[in-house]
Design a protein around this motif. Sequence first.
Motif, PDB file in Angstrom:
ATOM      1  N   GLU A  53      -4.656   0.248  -3.570  1.00  0.00           N
ATOM      2  CA  GLU A  53      -5.259   1.038  -2.500  1.00  0.00           C
ATOM      3  C   GLU A  53      -4.374   2.248  -2.197  1.00  0.00           C
ATOM      4  OE1 GLU A  53      -6.551   0.153   1.870  1.00  0.00           O
ATOM      5  OE2 GLU A  53      -6.914  -1.601   0.575  1.00  0.00           O
ATOM      6  N   GLY A  54      -3.064   2.008  -2.171  1.00  0.00           N
ATOM      7  CA  GLY A  54      -2.116   3.108  -1.961  1.00  0.00           C
ATOM      8  C   GLY A  54      -2.128   4.080  -3.132  1.00  0.00           C
ATOM      9  N   GLU A 106      -3.939  -4.315  -2.732  1.00  0.00           N
ATOM     10  CA  GLU A 106      -3.287  -3.501  -1.711  1.00  0.00           C
ATOM     11  C   GLU A 106      -2.448  -2.389  -2.356  1.00  0.00           C
ATOM     12  OE1 GLU A 106      -0.296  -4.012   1.751  1.00  0.00           O
ATOM     13  OE2 GLU A 106      -1.153  -5.987   1.310  1.00  0.00           O
ATOM     14  N   LYS A 146       0.829  -1.202   0.000  1.00  0.00           N
ATOM     15  CA  LYS A 146       0.000   0.000   0.000  1.00  0.00           C
ATOM     16  C   LYS A 146       0.874   1.266   0.000  1.00  0.00           C
ATOM     17  CE  LYS A 146      -3.675   2.080   2.667  1.00  0.00           C
ATOM     18  NZ  LYS A 146      -4.499   1.970   3.860  1.00  0.00           N
TER      19      LYS A 146
END
Length: 340
Positions: free
Chosen positions: A112-113, A109, A68
């Motif tokens: 998401e970052g 993930e 992330k």
Amino acid sequence: MPRQEISTLGEFGLIDRISKRFEKQLPSTIYGIGDDAAVIDAGNEYILMSTDMLIEGPHFNLQYVPLKHLGYKAVAVNVSDIAAMNGRPEQITISLGLSNRFSVEAIDELYEGIKAACKNFNVDLVGGDTTSSPSGLVIAINIIGRVAKDKVVYRNGAKLNDIICVTGDVGAAYMGLQVLEREREVFLANPEMQPDIEKYEYLVGRQLKPEARMDIIYDLDELKIVPTAMIDVSDGIASELLHISTQSGVGVKIFEDKLPIDSQTYETAVEMNLDPVTCALNGGEDYELLFTITPSDHEKLKNHPDIHFVGHIHSDPSQNQLITKQGNVFGLKAQGWQHF
Ligand code: ADP
Ligand code: MG
């Protein structure tokens, strides 16, 4: 023909060699290779365009870098190059090289970052490419941004007597990396050991979650200040100062006691038997902004809480100096990152 190793040229020598082989063909190409972003005429404004690639191994180690954070950082470092031209970021494309080591959850993930960074810096993800990679993860991002024609700032505009400014603090990201590497080695030697990074939270955060300083670009705009030269700090301020010196044809003089070094950076460097000033000058990955202003703009900036005045510009490009606390004069050298 004997084979020439890339290491004989180094990264900048290689880029120079490539650059010399290309002449611009289009009137809309205002500035090509050599700055933080290319500058393209788009009618009323300039479009800025830049790209940065992160590769598992040389750039990050997934043993301690959460995906992330990596996604966020990949976007932030590209935004930083647009900021360094005094521009505003708009769109990115992302190209991924992936191996079957990575699961769908892992990619979620990572994105998401990326999404958090897109939201924070107000940029849209508009495309990319996905391909397999033999083992490691590769993330290449292209970014475009925009700047008014009279506001674009290059590395080459620093003038005699200009004041050299640095935002935030420098050296912390490098010390964060040293802490993470040390803990990794301790863990490998004894997996029972819990990582001891709480005390170093600021440094580790600076390494894992760098921010592009768009806030500074908005502040400068509000104060009606256009820096004379600007660059973002990816390789350490010594290296970036030398870019400004070479490209502007001027010399830089900075003062050790003016360098913004966080107390955690200082103390951790001492603890690890490193020289804090060397870490601050050559550490890199700070993603702060280094810029020069005309002396009459100092008044407007002097109360800014996060801009530090570290030195000034003089006329001799062969004399780039650090003045120590004792008044000794040292020549600035670029250690930076050695890729080859
Ligand atoms: P930054 O650290 O700001 O991302 P770099 O040091 O990576 O900038 O690059 C310096 C300049 O060289 C930039 O203008 C960049 O676009 C250009 N450049 C880097 N690698 C290449 C390449 N392989 N071919 C053409 N131009 C390149
Ligand atoms: Mg840059």
